[in-house]
Design an enzyme around this catalytic site. Structure first.
Site, short mmCIF file in Angstrom:
data_model
loop_
_atom_site.label_atom_id
_atom_site.label_comp_id
_atom_site.label_asym_id
_atom_site.label_seq_id
_atom_site.Cartn_x
_atom_site.Cartn_y
_atom_site.Cartn_z
N HIS A 1 0.94 -1.29 -0.03
CA HIS A 1 0.31 0.30 0.47
C HIS A 1 0.95 1.03 -0.57
CE1 HIS A 1 -3.96 2.04 0.60
NE2 HIS A 1 -4.21 1.21 0.41
N HIS B 1 -7.05 -2.83 -10.94
CA HIS B 1 -7.17 -2.56 -9.50
C HIS B 1 -8.55 -1.97 -9.97
CE1 HIS B 1 -7.23 0.75 -6.89
NE2 HIS B 1 -6.79 0.02 -6.42
#
Ligand SMILES: O=C(O)[C@H](O)[C@@H](O)[C@@H](O)[C@H](O)CO
Ligand SMILES: [Mg+2]
Length: 382
Positions: free
Chosen positions: A185, A285
């Site tokens: 992340h 994504h």
């Protein structure tokens, strides 16, 4: 056919839908949004309408180039997300006008079903074992989770051990009956990424995502030299011109363009093709809503190198709204054993529950991600 009107709807949990109307009554829907900056993207969408109203919506390629090049400044999360949602809506209109799903306009199916994965754990990866157990009952066998909590530029061995232990427990519990990606992340710095990848090596995750921040992309090839774990990135890269540099430098094995951030279907199909030339897999994504997911699927179904699709049903962000809440043809989004079939209806294949969208837009929250801080009070990457 002419574009007559653009209407935006910010809706829970943190999405925005765009409706483009035409003088022939055909309507297209898109999902232009940056999570946490919906109002900014909304302004950008309406600034682009000067190039769109009165134009033929079927000239997608020209309208895309006009939006990308016509305003001199270009690229970046906001403008490319605005273009993305407009592009999705234009493809929706074109498919509806011709009575075919978008994937037919892109050359037809390259596969009969697409493998998806589900998120487990939350911002702070917790209860992942229980989360996996529950989702396995729903037929999923591939998952993704955050790899760490706040993580210092230089971090303690205890924090590294805690991150690794969580992964070890997954393998202890499920062996290789399941697979999982680990999303760093962007929380992990270059010095620590190498160390963490080394310790994770024995557990063979399917991939590690955003091993460092996109602005540290020069570390991808160096990190790839130090690990056999496939590295993934792309959600914070916004055009083929950014992906170009990553392909040339190497190091990324899976690219994850976001169909609502990286210029839409027109741009992401090109990114997928570039990736294939470098033997790089595609895994779009998608922590967003139904139009974003549908747009991803149309690219997946025409891209040979598409391997996995993120879908956000049940994701920890969806407080106050779920992916299918705004969809009438919910049955078309059925996921069986982790796979989803091509969306059969014309255009993007999403029958939007417009009344539900309008009602929900009346008091949409201004979602923003939490601001994390390190123990010393400095800002931590979320
Ligand atoms: O992999 C993922 O889904 C992403 O990293 C996701 O967690 C973020 O993009 C989040 O949506 C940002 O607000
Ligand atoms: Mg991610």
């Amino acid at each position: 056919m002419k574009i007559t009107k653009l209407t935006t709807y910010r809706i829970p949990p943190r999405w925005m839908l765009l409706k483009i109307e035409t003088d022939e009554g055909i309507v297209g829907w898109g999902e232009p949004v940056i999570e946490g900056k919906a109002r900014t993207v909304e302004t950008a969408v309406h600034e682009f309408s000067q190039y769109l109203v009165g134009q033929d919506p079927r000239r997608i390629n020209d309208l895309w180039q006009v939006m990308y090049r016509g305003g001199f400044y270009r690229g970046g999360a906001i403008l490319m997300s605005a273009i993305a949602g407009i592009d999705q809506a234009l493809w929706d209109i074109k498919g509806k006008a011709l009575g075919v799903p978008v994937y037919e306009l892109l050359g037809g199916l390259v596969r009969d079903r697409m493998k998806t994965y589900s998120w487990v754990g939350g911002d702070r990866p917790a209860d992942v074992i229980d989360g996996i157990r529950k989702l396995r009952e729903a037929g999923f066998d591939t998952f993704k989770m955050n790899g760490t909590e706040e993580f210092g530029i230089i971090e303690s061995s205890a924090a590294v051990d805690a991150a690794v232990q969580r992964i070890a427990e997954i393998r202890d519990a499920f062996g290789n009956q399941i697979e999982f990606g680990i999303d760093f992340h962007g929380r992990v710095s270059a010095p620590m990424a190498k160390a963490l990848l080394r310790e994770l090596e024995p557990y063979r995750p399917l991939f590690v995502e955003e091993p460092v921040l996109a602005e540290q992309a020069e570390y991808y090839p160096r990190l790839a030299e130090s690990t056999s774990i496939p590295l993934a990135a792309g959600e914070r890269m916004f055009s083929r011109f950014e992906f170009k540099n990553v392909f040339q430098a190497g190091g990324i094995n899976i690219v994850q363009p976001d169909l609502s951030h990286a210029g839409g279907i027109t741009e992401c199909v090109k990114i997928a093709g570039m990736a294939e030339a470098y033997d790089v897999a595609l895994a779009p994504h998608c922590p967003l809503g139904p139009i974003a997911l549908a747009s991803c699927l149309h690219v997946d179904f025409v891209s040979y190198n598409a391997v996995l699709q993120e879908q956000s049903i049940g994701i920890h962000y969806n407080k106050g709204g779920e992916v299918l809440d705004y969809v009438l043809n919910k049955e078309d989004f059925k996921i069986e054993n982790g796979y989803i079939k091509p969306l059969p209806k014309p255009g993007l294949g999403v029958e939007v529950d417009e009344q539900r969208v309008i009602e929900a837009s009346r008091n949409a929250p201004d979602w923003t991600n939490p601001l994390w801080r390190h123990p010393d009070g400095s800002v931590a990457e979320w």
